[in-house]
Design an enzyme around this catalytic site. Sequence first.
Site, PDB file in Angstrom:
ATOM      1  N   CYS A 296       3.315   3.331  17.232  1.00  0.00           N
ATOM      2  CA  CYS A 296       2.898   3.151  18.607  1.00  0.00           C
ATOM      3  C   CYS A 296       2.963   4.523  19.265  1.00  0.00           C
ATOM      4  CB  CYS A 296       3.824   2.199  19.369  1.00  0.00           C
ATOM      5  SG  CYS A 296       3.628   0.446  18.961  1.00  0.00           S
TER       6      CYS A 296
ATOM      7  N   GLY B 112      -1.979   3.936  17.466  1.00  0.00           N
ATOM      8  CA  GLY B 112      -2.119   2.500  17.644  1.00  0.00           C
ATOM      9  C   GLY B 112      -3.455   2.158  18.266  1.00  0.00           C
TER      10      GLY B 112
ATOM     11  N   ASN C 213       8.319   2.664  21.352  1.00  0.00           N
ATOM     12  CA  ASN C 213       7.829   3.055  20.028  1.00  0.00           C
ATOM     13  C   ASN C 213       9.005   2.971  19.067  1.00  0.00           C
ATOM     14  OD1 ASN C 213       6.848   6.219  18.502  1.00  0.00           O
ATOM     15  ND2 ASN C 213       6.592   4.145  17.759  1.00  0.00           N
ATOM     16  N   GLY C 214       8.879   2.143  18.049  1.00  0.00           N
ATOM     17  CA  GLY C 214       9.954   1.995  17.081  1.00  0.00           C
ATOM     18  C   GLY C 214      10.116   0.547  16.697  1.00  0.00           C
TER      19      GLY C 214
ATOM     20  N   TYR D 164       1.743  11.979   7.541  1.00  0.00           N
ATOM     21  CA  TYR D 164       0.517  11.262   7.885  1.00  0.00           C
ATOM     22  C   TYR D 164       0.390  10.861   9.351  1.00  0.00           C
ATOM     23  CZ  TYR D 164      -2.972   7.570   8.163  1.00  0.00           C
ATOM     24  OH  TYR D 164      -4.038   6.812   8.536  1.00  0.00           O
TER      25      TYR D 164
END
Length: 590
Positions: A138, A164, A241-242, A384
């Site tokens: 995210c 995202g 985010n996580g 990535y």
Amino acid sequence: MAAPPPTRGGRGGGAAAAPPPTPPTVGFVPLPGGALAPRGAASSGGGGRALLRRPRRSLRPPAPAAAARRPVRRAGAGATAAAGGGAPRTPPGAPSAGITDGAAAPTGAGGAPAAGAPPTDGGILIDAAGGDHLREECGVVGVWGDAAAAATCYYGLHALQHRGQEGAGIVTSAPDAGELLEHKGLGLVSEVFGNVADLERLTGTAAIGHNRYSTAGAKSVRNVQPLVATFRDGPVSVAHNGNLTNAPRLRVELELRGSIFHTSSDTEVILHLMATSVSSAGELSRRVADALGRVEGAYSVLILSRDALVAVRDPRGFRPLVLGALPSGAPMLASESCALDLAGAALVREVEPGEMLVLSAAGVTSDFPFARARRRACVFEHIYFSKPSSVVFGRSVYASRVRFGELLAATAGVPAADVVVPVPESGVPAALGFSAASGVPFQQGILRSHYVGRTFIQPSQGVRDIGVKLKLAPVRSVIAGKVVVAVDDSIVRGTTSKKIVRMLRDAGATEVHMRIACPPIVGSCYYGVDTPDRESLISYRNDVEATRAYIGADSLGFLPLDGLHDFLGEEADTFCDACFSGNYPILPVE
Ligand code: SF4
């Protein structure tokens, strides 16, 4: 009580600096070079305030000679296999490989697919490059004290679109306003905010935004963040985010105490914990610290109320979060520095693992309210996830990827190669590094269509095959009659690699040697990255030789885990590499 940001030397050591008598507050004024200075140093208001800038971290990788002297963790034998040669590497916990014929698909003991079995179909999302990569987590953006807060957030979300694509949203707050304003929906940022009126309606000088890729919770507009709730102190919004590793257990506990959840997202647990934080009524930061003190796992979270924006990064710092300064001096927060770049903000520094920043009319305060833990920054951000133009965990993502390619050439070179071809586009920096280190020419032998987009997000294997062909096309004049080295960032299920090898052979390559700029992925992620079950990971079920046989390459080589550790140098044990090593910093709690 607030404490100052830690020094670099204190990271992971468990020793917190002595807290100052008063919280440091900062009014933001940009200086040449992008530093945030105390406002009093350059303009009116708030003289004598503390500086929130830390010493800059070197962006250079460690020198090879120095790296070679450092002890490194060992994770098995070399990771190169060639047709008819090479020592296969068996990943931790993986069944030993016994076949080299990719056409065979026997079933192993216990009903699990045996070595060489084609990956099972799990309905994975295909990205624009047609690959079966791990999925981004995210992205979050926050702005405080900016007259165009919503628009700044919008640009930040655009820059973080790679993190995202399922949904996006922005929530704003205006001083003295009685409510938070929100707009969110399913789709890309440009789709969710396709009507400019939706953005113009979001007035206010503070905003948080979120790009969602669901790692926990279903794909539903209800789960699109920022989530908004109303406490007795007023409305609050959260962007996360996580992934919280103890969220299922906390959710059950909360539901047994009467909480009613509106989403299936783990992020809502944070809101309910804040709402039930009876010891800190009235103070948003105390509520946040109280709530996050009970969660475990990965979180870079932004929380907005009518009069404050709180930014927190979990004590291990799995996911990135950076602080920047807009030209006006207003502070901006984002998952990656590329969001700051697009919004015209200067990168100031990372939000430290375990740090809580509170942005309010009083300035910015920094605190470390949680027990210290060793940093475990996600190394896959450099492999990535993150955009190559970003600086993440103090390192240039682009420079990391080029270096991965150089190391790959040193450990898994192809002496007879005619050309190095990247798998677009994430394989490009590593292919450049491989080419530079090996002296083999770099050519764009595979082109990616930019017009397919997300049309081919399909669950069936048959359609996935078509999708790869539509998205990637070989350049025959580059490929035909050549010994080709194809460089990709990672292999998850092996499906795309198999098709790329076939594509290159069909285009006339005499040999195809696949090189992967990371170690074999042998485990799932619990910290906010969408990974398939480990049984679907080709490198969990197969050693290197069996994987080579499955994808049909003449040889296959991975960046060894040792090489990754050498690259990280003295910081190696401050990075999470669990999906390669199986060394999980935290295990999920059901
Ligand atoms: Fe990153 Fe892998 Fe660790 Fe997940 S398990 S945080 S993807 S390094």
